[in-house]
Design a protein around this motif. Structure first.
Motif, mmCIF file in Angstrom:
data_model
loop_
_atom_site.group_PDB
_atom_site.id
_atom_site.type_symbol
_atom_site.label_atom_id
_atom_site.label_comp_id
_atom_site.label_asym_id
_atom_site.label_seq_id
_atom_site.Cartn_x
_atom_site.Cartn_y
_atom_site.Cartn_z
ATOM 1 N N PHE A 79 21.791 47.266 41.765
ATOM 2 C CA PHE A 79 22.770 47.740 42.858
ATOM 3 C C PHE A 79 23.506 46.245 43.074
ATOM 4 C CE2 PHE A 79 19.260 50.471 43.008
ATOM 5 C CZ PHE A 79 19.652 51.667 43.671
ATOM 6 N N TYR A 80 24.876 46.566 42.950
ATOM 7 C CA TYR A 80 25.874 45.504 43.176
ATOM 8 C C TYR A 80 26.564 45.504 44.525
ATOM 9 C CZ TYR A 80 26.020 44.998 38.406
ATOM 10 O OH TYR A 80 25.718 44.332 36.827
ATOM 11 N N HIS A 81 26.696 44.459 45.106
ATOM 12 C CA HIS A 81 27.069 44.241 46.382
ATOM 13 C C HIS A 81 27.899 42.936 46.413
ATOM 14 C CE1 HIS A 81 24.108 40.744 46.780
ATOM 15 N NE2 HIS A 81 23.385 41.637 46.020
ATOM 16 N N PHE A 82 28.610 42.657 47.574
ATOM 17 C CA PHE A 82 29.341 41.503 47.779
ATOM 18 C C PHE A 82 28.447 40.099 48.015
ATOM 19 C CE2 PHE A 82 32.840 43.825 49.539
ATOM 20 C CZ PHE A 82 33.954 43.704 48.773
ATOM 21 N N ASP A 83 28.601 39.273 47.430
ATOM 22 C CA ASP A 83 28.045 37.996 47.494
ATOM 23 C C ASP A 83 28.474 37.091 48.399
ATOM 24 O OD1 ASP A 83 25.629 36.520 46.824
ATOM 25 O OD2 ASP A 83 26.689 35.199 45.424
ATOM 26 N N ARG A 84 29.910 37.262 48.556
ATOM 27 C CA ARG A 84 30.484 36.247 49.462
ATOM 28 C C ARG A 84 31.345 37.168 50.635
ATOM 29 N NH1 ARG A 84 28.597 31.759 49.239
ATOM 30 N NH2 ARG A 84 30.126 31.356 50.766
ATOM 31 N N PRO A 85 30.608 37.128 51.791
ATOM 32 C CA PRO A 85 31.405 37.849 52.773
ATOM 33 C C PRO A 85 32.872 37.583 53.261
ATOM 34 C CG PRO A 85 29.467 36.446 53.963
ATOM 35 C CD PRO A 85 29.521 36.490 52.224
ATOM 36 N N GLU A 86 33.005 36.231 52.779
ATOM 37 C CA GLU A 86 34.591 35.710 53.031
ATOM 38 C C GLU A 86 35.417 36.651 52.309
ATOM 39 O OE1 GLU A 86 31.554 32.309 53.279
ATOM 40 O OE2 GLU A 86 31.939 33.799 51.758
ATOM 41 N N LEU A 87 34.888 37.301 51.021
ATOM 42 C CA LEU A 87 35.906 38.046 50.227
ATOM 43 C C LEU A 87 36.468 39.031 51.419
ATOM 44 C CD1 LEU A 87 37.367 38.751 47.885
ATOM 45 C CD2 LEU A 87 35.279 39.825 47.073
ATOM 46 N N LEU A 88 35.706 39.695 52.199
ATOM 47 C CA LEU A 88 36.161 40.696 53.053
ATOM 48 C C LEU A 88 37.404 40.120 54.046
ATOM 49 C CD1 LEU A 88 32.784 42.241 54.272
ATOM 50 C CD2 LEU A 88 34.703 43.399 52.774
ATOM 51 N N ASP A 89 37.272 38.981 54.521
ATOM 52 C CA ASP A 89 38.233 38.248 55.331
ATOM 53 C C ASP A 89 39.565 38.271 54.471
ATOM 54 O OD1 ASP A 89 36.445 38.028 57.511
ATOM 55 O OD2 ASP A 89 35.845 35.990 56.998
ATOM 56 N N LEU A 90 39.331 37.857 53.008
ATOM 57 C CA LEU A 90 40.535 37.568 52.419
ATOM 58 C C LEU A 90 41.254 39.091 52.178
ATOM 59 C CD1 LEU A 90 42.091 35.919 50.292
ATOM 60 C CD2 LEU A 90 40.726 36.291 48.559
ATOM 61 N N ARG A 96 46.997 42.860 55.784
ATOM 62 C CA ARG A 96 47.896 42.553 56.883
ATOM 63 C C ARG A 96 49.063 41.900 56.235
ATOM 64 N NH1 ARG A 96 43.210 40.833 59.283
ATOM 65 N NH2 ARG A 96 43.587 38.560 58.977
ATOM 66 N N LEU A 97 48.930 41.224 55.090
ATOM 67 C CA LEU A 97 50.195 40.532 54.658
ATOM 68 C C LEU A 97 51.242 41.682 53.880
ATOM 69 C CD1 LEU A 97 51.806 38.160 53.808
ATOM 70 C CD2 LEU A 97 50.534 37.687 51.992
ATOM 71 N N LEU A 98 50.580 42.697 53.273
ATOM 72 C CA LEU A 98 50.921 43.515 52.476
ATOM 73 C C LEU A 98 51.686 44.609 53.408
ATOM 74 C CD1 LEU A 98 48.726 44.532 49.709
ATOM 75 C CD2 LEU A 98 50.829 43.644 49.479
ATOM 76 N N ALA A 99 51.097 44.741 54.659
ATOM 77 C CA ALA A 99 51.720 45.629 55.861
ATOM 78 C C ALA A 99 53.088 44.961 56.245
ATOM 79 C CB ALA A 99 50.726 45.809 56.907
ATOM 80 N N ALA A 100 52.993 43.711 56.410
ATOM 81 C CA ALA A 100 54.138 42.928 56.830
ATOM 82 C C ALA A 100 55.264 42.811 56.035
ATOM 83 C CB ALA A 100 53.572 41.582 57.234
#
Length: 126
Positions: A79-90, A96-100
């Motif tokens: 079962f694969y999952h995120f190892d770095r929650p910072e990736l969600l912030d990125l 947000r940048l794409l929307a802007a």
């Protein structure tokens, strides 16, 4: 903000460039986006993304090698999952940048979907 563009600056920026390169493939980005909703098996990803098992496995290996995702074994399944929650912030910041920027990134003659790959190859040759 002035930045040194010499070899030292490029060396310092190499890890960030590698991170963004690891996320630059549409398949890897689709896998990452899917994993934002929770862990998944290779079979889940192949079914949901309409990709071959070998393709999913190859891209998961890349993401694992980069330290962005990991897995937990359960019997014969992983079962694969995120190892770095910072990736969600990125990813949120990127949204947000794409929307802007609107269509500016998509219309970019160098990196947009219609871009000619030759300019990048010429730049790499320098």
């Amino acid at each position: 903000m002035a930045m040194n563009q010499g070899p030292c600056a490029r060396t310092e920026l190499a890890p960030a460039a590698a991170l963004f390169h690891s996320l630059s493939d549409p398949v890897r980005l689709a896998i990452v986006q899917r994993l934002t909703r929770g862990e998944a098996r290779v079979a889940d990803l192949t079914s949901e993304l309409g990709l071959a098992q070998s393709t999913v496995s190859k891209h998961l290996a890349c993401l694992r090698d980069c330290g962005l995702v990991d897995f937990r074994p359960e019997g014969r399944q992983s079962f694969y999952h995120f190892d770095r929650p910072e990736l969600l912030d990125l990813l949120r910041s990127a949204e947000r940048l794409l929307a802007a920027t609107g269509d500016a990134v998509v219309l970019c003659p160098v990196y947009g979907p219609e871009a000619d790959p030759a300019p990048e190859a010429e730049e790499d040759a320098r």
